[in-house]
Design an enzyme around this catalytic site. Sequence first.
Site, PDB file in Angstrom:
ATOM      1  N   ARG A  95     -93.507  31.005 -20.314  1.00  9.81           N
ATOM      2  CA  ARG A  95     -92.763  30.357 -19.234  1.00  9.81           C
ATOM      3  C   ARG A  95     -91.253  30.468 -19.443  1.00  9.81           C
ATOM      4  NH1 ARG A  95     -93.173  23.883 -20.384  1.00  9.81           N
ATOM      5  NH2 ARG A  95     -95.342  24.170 -20.901  1.00  9.81           N
ATOM      6  N   SER A 104     -87.881  18.803 -17.691  1.00 10.24           N
ATOM      7  CA  SER A 104     -88.843  19.506 -16.813  1.00 10.24           C
ATOM      8  C   SER A 104     -90.141  18.713 -16.724  1.00 10.24           C
ATOM      9  CB  SER A 104     -89.188  20.892 -17.356  1.00 10.24           C
ATOM     10  OG  SER A 104     -88.056  21.561 -17.817  1.00 10.24           O
ATOM     11  N   ARG A 185    -109.438 -18.132 -15.901  1.00  7.47           N
ATOM     12  CA  ARG A 185    -109.355 -16.844 -16.610  1.00  7.47           C
ATOM     13  C   ARG A 185    -110.749 -16.232 -16.746  1.00  7.47           C
ATOM     14  NH1 ARG A 185    -104.935 -15.778 -20.056  1.00  7.47           N
ATOM     15  NH2 ARG A 185    -106.378 -14.753 -21.483  1.00  7.47           N
TER      16      ARG A 185
HETATM   17  C1  LIG Z   1     -99.138  15.620 -15.034  1.00  7.14           C
HETATM   18  C2  LIG Z   1     -97.999  14.757 -15.496  1.00  7.14           C
HETATM   19  O1  LIG Z   1     -97.270  14.219 -14.687  1.00  7.14           O
HETATM   20  N1  LIG Z   1     -97.842  14.649 -16.813  1.00  7.14           N
HETATM   21  C3  LIG Z   1     -96.779  13.819 -17.402  1.00  7.14           C
HETATM   22  C4  LIG Z   1     -97.425  12.835 -18.374  1.00  7.14           C
HETATM   23  C5  LIG Z   1     -98.368  11.855 -17.663  1.00  7.14           C
HETATM   24  O2  LIG Z   1     -97.665  11.156 -16.644  1.00  7.14           O
HETATM   25  C6  LIG Z   1     -98.862  10.820 -18.700  1.00  7.14           C
HETATM   26  O3  LIG Z   1     -99.516  11.518 -19.732  1.00  7.14           O
HETATM   27  C7  LIG Z   1     -99.821   9.840 -18.037  1.00  7.14           C
HETATM   28  O4  LIG Z   1    -100.371   8.988 -18.998  1.00  7.14           O
HETATM   29  O5  LIG Z   1     -96.389  12.071 -19.001  1.00  7.14           O
HETATM   30  C8  LIG Z   1     -95.446  12.843 -19.751  1.00  7.14           C
HETATM   31  O6  LIG Z   1     -96.211  13.446 -20.810  1.00  7.14           O
HETATM   32  P1  LIG Z   1     -95.711  14.329 -22.055  1.00  7.14           P
HETATM   33  O7  LIG Z   1     -94.240  14.543 -21.995  1.00  7.14           O
HETATM   34  O8  LIG Z   1     -96.311  13.765 -23.319  1.00  7.14           O
HETATM   35  O9  LIG Z   1     -96.433  15.731 -21.728  1.00  7.14           O
HETATM   36  C9  LIG Z   1     -97.829  15.907 -21.831  1.00  7.14           C
HETATM   37  C10 LIG Z   1     -98.105  17.324 -22.429  1.00  7.14           C
HETATM   38  O10 LIG Z   1     -97.584  18.327 -21.528  1.00  7.14           O
HETATM   39  C11 LIG Z   1     -96.603  19.127 -22.194  1.00  7.14           C
HETATM   40  N2  LIG Z   1     -95.521  19.431 -21.235  1.00  7.14           N
HETATM   41  C12 LIG Z   1     -95.068  18.487 -20.360  1.00  7.14           C
HETATM   42  C13 LIG Z   1     -94.074  18.822 -19.453  1.00  7.14           C
HETATM   43  C14 LIG Z   1     -93.535  20.124 -19.468  1.00  7.14           C
HETATM   44  N3  LIG Z   1     -92.572  20.508 -18.617  1.00  7.14           N
HETATM   45  N4  LIG Z   1     -94.009  21.020 -20.345  1.00  7.14           N
HETATM   46  C15 LIG Z   1     -94.972  20.699 -21.234  1.00  7.14           C
HETATM   47  O11 LIG Z   1     -95.371  21.554 -22.044  1.00  7.14           O
HETATM   48  C16 LIG Z   1     -96.131  18.305 -23.406  1.00  7.14           C
HETATM   49  O12 LIG Z   1     -95.660  19.127 -24.448  1.00  7.14           O
HETATM   50  C17 LIG Z   1     -97.418  17.560 -23.778  1.00  7.14           C
HETATM   51  O13 LIG Z   1     -98.286  18.361 -24.564  1.00  7.14           O
HETATM   52  C18 LIG Z   1     -94.418  11.863 -20.347  1.00  7.14           C
HETATM   53  O14 LIG Z   1     -94.889  11.011 -21.129  1.00  7.14           O
HETATM   54  O15 LIG Z   1     -93.231  11.980 -20.073  1.00  7.14           O
HETATM   55  C19 LIG Z   1     -94.762  13.906 -18.901  1.00  7.14           C
HETATM   56  C20 LIG Z   1     -95.798  14.749 -18.168  1.00  7.14           C
HETATM   57  O16 LIG Z   1     -95.159  15.617 -17.263  1.00  7.14           O
END
Ligand SMILES: CC(=O)N[C@H]1[C@H]([C@H](O)[C@H](O)CO)O[C@](OP(=O)(O)OC[C@H]2O[C@@H](n3ccc(N)nc3=O)[C@H](O)[C@@H]2O)(C(=O)O)C[C@@H]1O
Length: 419
Positions: A95, A104, A185
């Site tokens: 990518r 991102s 509760r």
């Molecule tokens: C689909 C989605 O919206 N995923 C988001 C998720 C999701 O909302 C939660 O998991 C819900 O519980 O949250 C995030 O999740 P996180 O940042 O941990 O990313 C999850 C996995 O995806 C990879 N990733 C993410 C974004 C990107 N541009 N490139 C990637 O390679 C990361 O390396 C990791 O393996 C967050 O915590 O900010 C960011 C993620 O973008």
Amino acid sequence: MAAAVRASSSSTVAVPQHSGDAERSSTHMAALILARGGSKGIPLKNIKLLAGVPLIGWVLRAALDSGVFQSIWVSTDHDEIEKVAKQFGAQVHRRSSEVSKDSSTSLDAIVEFLQYHDEVDVVGNIQATSPCLHPTDLIRVAKMIREDGFDSVFSVVRRHQFRWSEIKKGVCDVTKPQNLNPAKRPRRQDWDGELYENGSFYFAKRSLIDKGYLQGGKMAYYEMRAEHSVDIDVDIDWPIAEQRVLRFGYFGKEALKEVKLLVCTIDGCLTTGHIYVSEDGKEVLSYDVRDAVGIHLLQKRGVEVRLISERDCSLKTLSAMKLGCAVEVSVANKLHIVEKWRKELNLCWKEVAYLGNEESDVECLKKAGMSAVPADSCPAAQKATNYICKCNGGRGAIREFAEHIFLLMEKVNSAGKKP
Ligand SMILES: CC(=O)N[C@H]1[C@H]([C@H](O)[C@H](O)CO)O[C@](OP(=O)(O)OC[C@H]2O[C@@H](n3ccc(N)nc3=O)[C@H](O)[C@@H]2O)(C(=O)O)C[C@@H]1O
């Protein structure tokens, strides 16, 4: 309004046969694991070893074995991650840096992937940060998209948690209950709880993603079992996640069997590989007492431990270690010897565990029901195993592998007790 429908990992849905489903369907469903190199909290988190397996390996194994995907991809900007992804049988989308930044989103990276892959109709974005995923989950979700006509399906978990509003200085000085009546509760068994997105996966049709959504259209959630719902977010989650995958993770198609024999390479596994030689040609070896304890614990639980070496190690020195293990040295072909032992003890390969570190161990590592390599083993050995120890050879690797064997044996025994 988008419709939302429920599905559950514990519900009895007809599970299609593994092999051939992907080929039979005309919809191209691609699994996509996003694994950028620059993770904030844990460096190179996506390939950090979790219970001996690189993080992306856990979900890649489940995706491959589900048999529902026409293609399985890892989208990355990092060479090391590309290497690991390929080792686990995935294709790699290199990518751009624009979708690899801290800012991102997953959606940015998925949109870019689709720009390069016209053939893909549905993307199953599986997050490596939820490593307890099982193929059965993916099989059920694929069916919801292909047969039940959903445009998007995402994973949730049920929680029984009472929520309270935030106290904000100058805005709101008191808290209020959000989902309970304090005067009444509910007990856990009297309340269904609430559904929370658990971040394990997001399946969506291309048409939806083109509009900028991962969740929309005819939409459903998939309820995962609570014990499979692991979300690694911060460093502190790592050891907890490690225990979880060992207990509840997916270890491959082959059912595990109780280990009856552990074969361990001497140089570089039992010892560090260093040999001290005196003027008169005598060898001095050292070993870690932790490893001796590991061997004794295994023996106490009925596991026969045997040592093997290509080198003409001194049998006198080895017997002075008082490990109580049968030893075979000057071995030209380790596989032949282990085969001989296996037959002599009337065992199948699944009942054999093997700890090795060199090229000469590769065949045995591949055949054994459970295998491991020390952290400082050669790359070929690392590729052939499903458990890379945190400890080096001669520095606790046997003790560590013994613990891993005990945990997996607990898993075997508890599976045997299920009605
Ligand atoms: C689909 C989605 O919206 N995923 C988001 C998720 C999701 O909302 C939660 O998991 C819900 O519980 O949250 C995030 O999740 P996180 O940042 O941990 O990313 C999850 C996995 O995806 C990879 N990733 C993410 C974004 C990107 N541009 N490139 C990637 O390679 C990361 O390396 C990791 O393996 C967050 O915590 O900010 C960011 C993620 O973008």
